[in-house]
Design a protein around this motif. Sequence first.
Motif, PDB file in Angstrom:
ATOM      1  N   ASP A   1       0.805  -1.222   0.000  1.00 28.95           N
ATOM      2  CA  ASP A   1       0.000   0.000   0.000  1.00 28.95           C
ATOM      3  C   ASP A   1       0.841   1.275   0.000  1.00 28.95           C
ATOM      4  N   ASP A   2       2.155   1.114  -0.161  1.00 25.71           N
ATOM      5  CA  ASP A   2       3.076   2.260  -0.191  1.00 25.71           C
ATOM      6  C   ASP A   2       2.950   3.156   1.038  1.00 25.71           C
ATOM      7  N   ARG A   3       2.928   2.536   2.196  1.00 23.83           N
ATOM      8  CA  ARG A   3       2.830   3.295   3.449  1.00 23.83           C
ATOM      9  C   ARG A   3       4.160   3.955   3.773  1.00 23.83           C
ATOM     10  N   TYR A   4       4.114   4.891   4.684  1.00 20.41           N
ATOM     11  CA  TYR A   4       5.280   5.669   5.110  1.00 20.41           C
ATOM     12  C   TYR A   4       6.334   4.736   5.717  1.00 20.41           C
ATOM     13  N   CYS A   5       7.591   4.951   5.322  1.00 13.04           N
ATOM     14  CA  CYS A   5       8.697   4.078   5.728  1.00 13.04           C
ATOM     15  C   CYS A   5       8.795   3.896   7.243  1.00 13.04           C
ATOM     16  N   ILE A   6       8.683   4.972   7.981  1.00 13.73           N
ATOM     17  CA  ILE A   6       8.830   4.903   9.435  1.00 13.73           C
ATOM     18  C   ILE A   6       7.715   4.062  10.054  1.00 13.73           C
ATOM     19  N   ASP A   7       6.524   4.153   9.505  1.00 15.15           N
ATOM     20  CA  ASP A   7       5.420   3.319  10.006  1.00 15.15           C
ATOM     21  C   ASP A   7       5.709   1.842   9.774  1.00 15.15           C
ATOM     22  N   ILE A   8       6.271   1.518   8.622  1.00 14.58           N
ATOM     23  CA  ILE A   8       6.624   0.125   8.317  1.00 14.58           C
ATOM     24  C   ILE A   8       7.728  -0.349   9.255  1.00 14.58           C
ATOM     25  N   LEU A   9       8.744   0.485   9.453  1.00 10.49           N
ATOM     26  CA  LEU A   9       9.838   0.117  10.358  1.00 10.49           C
ATOM     27  C   LEU A   9       9.336  -0.087  11.783  1.00 10.49           C
ATOM     28  N   THR A  10       8.388   0.710  12.202  1.00 10.69           N
ATOM     29  CA  THR A  10       7.805   0.550  13.538  1.00 10.69           C
ATOM     30  C   THR A  10       7.122  -0.802  13.667  1.00 10.69           C
ATOM     31  N   GLN A  11       6.399  -1.213  12.643  1.00 11.69           N
ATOM     32  CA  GLN A  11       5.724  -2.508  12.670  1.00 11.69           C
ATOM     33  C   GLN A  11       6.717  -3.664  12.609  1.00 11.69           C
ATOM     34  N   ILE A  12       7.786  -3.493  11.856  1.00 15.18           N
ATOM     35  CA  ILE A  12       8.837  -4.522  11.815  1.00 15.18           C
ATOM     36  C   ILE A  12       9.448  -4.679  13.203  1.00 15.18           C
ATOM     37  N   SER A  13       9.701  -3.569  13.861  1.00 12.58           N
ATOM     38  CA  SER A  13      10.257  -3.604  15.216  1.00 12.58           C
ATOM     39  C   SER A  13       9.321  -4.346  16.175  1.00 12.58           C
ATOM     40  N   ALA A  14       8.034  -4.102  16.062  1.00 13.98           N
ATOM     41  CA  ALA A  14       7.062  -4.781  16.922  1.00 13.98           C
ATOM     42  C   ALA A  14       7.045  -6.284  16.647  1.00 13.98           C
ATOM     43  N   ALA A  15       7.112  -6.666  15.383  1.00 13.34           N
ATOM     44  CA  ALA A  15       7.118  -8.094  15.030  1.00 13.34           C
ATOM     45  C   ALA A  15       8.381  -8.772  15.551  1.00 13.34           C
ATOM     46  N   ARG A  16       9.512  -8.100  15.425  1.00  8.19           N
ATOM     47  CA  ARG A  16      10.774  -8.659  15.949  1.00  8.19           C
ATOM     48  C   ARG A  16      10.706  -8.842  17.454  1.00  8.19           C
ATOM     49  N   ALA A  17      10.173  -7.844  18.146  1.00 10.38           N
ATOM     50  CA  ALA A  17      10.061  -7.925  19.606  1.00 10.38           C
ATOM     51  C   ALA A  17       9.168  -9.096  20.006  1.00 10.38           C
ATOM     52  N   ALA A  18       8.078  -9.287  19.287  1.00 12.19           N
ATOM     53  CA  ALA A  18       7.172 -10.398  19.593  1.00 12.19           C
ATOM     54  C   ALA A  18       7.856 -11.741  19.343  1.00 12.19           C
ATOM     55  N   LEU A  19       8.607 -11.853  18.271  1.00 14.23           N
ATOM     56  CA  LEU A  19       9.325 -13.085  17.972  1.00 14.23           C
ATOM     57  C   LEU A  19      10.445 -13.323  18.984  1.00 14.23           C
ATOM     58  N   ASP A  20      11.112 -12.257  19.399  1.00 11.28           N
ATOM     59  CA  ASP A  20      12.135 -12.376  20.447  1.00 11.28           C
ATOM     60  C   ASP A  20      11.531 -12.904  21.741  1.00 11.28           C
ATOM     61  N   LYS A  21      10.316 -12.476  22.064  1.00 17.56           N
ATOM     62  CA  LYS A  21       9.656 -12.946  23.281  1.00 17.56           C
ATOM     63  C   LYS A  21       9.374 -14.445  23.194  1.00 17.56           C
ATOM     64  N   VAL A  22       8.962 -14.918  22.043  1.00 18.84           N
ATOM     65  CA  VAL A  22       8.758 -16.355  21.844  1.00 18.84           C
ATOM     66  C   VAL A  22      10.080 -17.087  22.052  1.00 18.84           C
ATOM     67  N   ALA A  23      11.150 -16.557  21.476  1.00 16.95           N
ATOM     68  CA  ALA A  23      12.467 -17.191  21.610  1.00 16.95           C
ATOM     69  C   ALA A  23      12.910 -17.232  23.068  1.00 16.95           C
ATOM     70  N   LEU A  24      12.710 -16.149  23.795  1.00 21.13           N
ATOM     71  CA  LEU A  24      13.090 -16.125  25.214  1.00 21.13           C
ATOM     72  C   LEU A  24      12.281 -17.126  26.029  1.00 21.13           C
ATOM     73  N   ASP A  25      11.000 -17.228  25.726  1.00 20.20           N
ATOM     74  CA  ASP A  25      10.164 -18.217  26.418  1.00 20.20           C
ATOM     75  C   ASP A  25      10.662 -19.635  26.147  1.00 20.20           C
ATOM     76  N   LEU A  26      11.021 -19.906  24.889  1.00 18.74           N
ATOM     77  CA  LEU A  26      11.544 -21.230  24.546  1.00 18.74           C
ATOM     78  C   LEU A  26      12.875 -21.501  25.241  1.00 18.74           C
ATOM     79  N   LEU A  27      13.742 -20.497  25.299  1.00 11.29           N
ATOM     80  CA  LEU A  27      15.013 -20.658  26.009  1.00 11.29           C
ATOM     81  C   LEU A  27      14.777 -20.962  27.485  1.00 11.29           C
ATOM     82  N   GLU A  28      13.850 -20.255  28.086  1.00 10.17           N
ATOM     83  CA  GLU A  28      13.549 -20.492  29.499  1.00 10.17           C
ATOM     84  C   GLU A  28      13.008 -21.903  29.719  1.00 10.17           C
TER      85      GLU A  28
END
Length: 91
Positions: free
Chosen positions: A32-59
């Motif tokens: 949809d050709d959204r603003y770059c910073i908005d896309i980067l913000t969503q990428i950051s949120a997805a990474r954080a969520a995936l990192d949380k899954v990884a930390l839970d698995l490590l624990e």
Amino acid sequence: MTHGYAADRDRLLKRLRRVEGQVRGVHKMVEDDRYCIDILTQISAARAALDKVALDLLEDHTRHCVADAKGADKEAKLAELNAATARLLGR
């Protein structure tokens, strides 16, 4: 043999479905050709969520597989845990 995450499996799957939805959302934002910073913000949120899954698995792995191991198997499990942690940290 059950894995350490067996008790948390449904919660982990729910989180992974949420991450999957976030990634699909990022894909749509690019389409949809959204603003770059908005896309980067969503990428950051997805990474954080995936990192949380990884930390839970490590624990779970630490509590179930490493803590219960004995002797040489414990040393091998510790080495495996350290290697997995290093990969997650990108080192």
